[in-house]
Design an enzyme around this catalytic site. Sequence first.
Site, PDB file in Angstrom:
ATOM      1  N   GLN A  10       2.344  -0.326  10.755  1.00  0.00           N
ATOM      2  CA  GLN A  10       2.772   1.008  11.195  1.00  0.00           C
ATOM      3  C   GLN A  10       2.335   1.286  12.629  1.00  0.00           C
ATOM      4  OE1 GLN A  10       2.959   4.360   8.268  1.00  0.00           O
ATOM      5  NE2 GLN A  10       1.507   3.084   7.157  1.00  0.00           N
ATOM      6  N   SER A  91      -1.878  -5.012   8.137  1.00  0.00           N
ATOM      7  CA  SER A  91      -1.685  -3.971   7.124  1.00  0.00           C
ATOM      8  C   SER A  91      -0.337  -4.151   6.425  1.00  0.00           C
ATOM      9  CB  SER A  91      -1.837  -2.584   7.751  1.00  0.00           C
ATOM     10  OG  SER A  91      -1.801  -1.575   6.769  1.00  0.00           O
ATOM     11  N   LEU A  92       0.576  -3.210   6.616  1.00  0.00           N
ATOM     12  CA  LEU A  92       1.914  -3.321   6.043  1.00  0.00           C
ATOM     13  C   LEU A  92       2.542  -4.689   6.325  1.00  0.00           C
ATOM     14  CD1 LEU A  92       4.705  -2.131   5.027  1.00  0.00           C
ATOM     15  CD2 LEU A  92       5.081  -1.558   7.427  1.00  0.00           C
ATOM     16  N   ARG A 116       4.487   2.363  -1.891  1.00  0.00           N
ATOM     17  CA  ARG A 116       3.163   2.334  -1.260  1.00  0.00           C
ATOM     18  C   ARG A 116       3.030   3.497  -0.288  1.00  0.00           C
ATOM     19  NH1 ARG A 116       1.128  -0.367   3.564  1.00  0.00           N
ATOM     20  NH2 ARG A 116      -0.943  -1.306   3.283  1.00  0.00           N
ATOM     21  N   HIS A 202      -6.721   2.825   4.960  1.00  0.00           N
ATOM     22  CA  HIS A 202      -7.723   1.751   4.904  1.00  0.00           C
ATOM     23  C   HIS A 202      -9.153   2.272   4.865  1.00  0.00           C
ATOM     24  CE1 HIS A 202      -4.636  -1.234   5.207  1.00  0.00           C
ATOM     25  NE2 HIS A 202      -4.135  -0.628   6.251  1.00  0.00           N
ATOM     26  N   GLN A 251      -6.273  -3.953  -0.398  1.00  0.00           N
ATOM     27  CA  GLN A 251      -5.929  -3.744   1.008  1.00  0.00           C
ATOM     28  C   GLN A 251      -5.811  -2.275   1.378  1.00  0.00           C
ATOM     29  OE1 GLN A 251      -2.154  -3.615   2.587  1.00  0.00           O
ATOM     30  NE2 GLN A 251      -2.357  -5.375   3.948  1.00  0.00           N
TER      31      GLN A 251
END
Length: 313
Positions: A10, A91-92, A116, A202, A251
């Site tokens: 993102q 991440s993503l 998500r 996170h 995660q």
Amino acid sequence: MNIGLVFPGQGAQYVGMGKTLLDQYATARDTFAEADERLGFQLTKLCLEGPEAELRLTYYTQPALLTASIAFYRVLAERVDVQAMVAAGHSLGEYSALVAADALSFSDAVHLVYQRGRLMDAAVPAGQGTMAAVLGMEEDALAEICAQVTREVGEVVEIANLNCPGQIVISGTVAAVAKAGEAAKATGARRAIPLTVSGPFHCSLMEPAASEFGKLLDATNIADAGIPVVANVDAAPHQKAAEIRDVLKRQLYCPVRFTDDVLAMRAMGADMLLELGPGAVLSGLIRKIDKGILTANVEDDATLEQAIQRLTN
């Protein structure tokens, strides 16, 4: 040349991303059409036309970035035999890496990341959580500041992203992140920059979302990966489906250890990392982590041709 694939998360999105590749390649158009069909709304139109404020909503951003990244990857693979030895994502972007590694189908992945995003958005009420980038401070010192502020304020602030040496992102409640940022500057950090994000990703505030998301992961078919995928949570390569499922569950509330991911890929023998997705943020971070690693990115027709030239010469 030993090639690793990296995929952005993102923040990389922008209105119009992928337009030149969509115009020229049926593979890209088909990928976006597949996402539209699975999601039940016009993601393609949102990516190409906006509005930007809507594209920034995490439950739209996540499937949009994954779709763009996989479209770019498929176009590249159609033009040249990439033969990557390892993959990772920020991440993503880890979901894009898992699709490229054949651990997740694209259709399942785009559905997963949409859900998500919805769960992450709902985990903390709007305006209560945030993130900030702290520049010029070591991890241990910043972790201690976060722990101290959490004790003093009674609210969460934790390390969220270790992007490259000297660039660490913290995440938590608005008050705790602000206080930790000020304390970091007072202790020697060069800057603490608030990020325009829709939530405190996170960190432990995402544990309720992770619990619900874990149920979706358990119901999703995950295969053993065809190549190792270096996970954000432990910077270790994983190929077994059970391990992949476990690291994806963690995660959401664990730090993204991107610096260690890059070093792990380098240690595995990767000497060129190819970024597939909008922008070239990861390529910039990689050069700060290890100047010896070659980088290239694919996000439009021009960068596609440049990447092909680097891969074939």
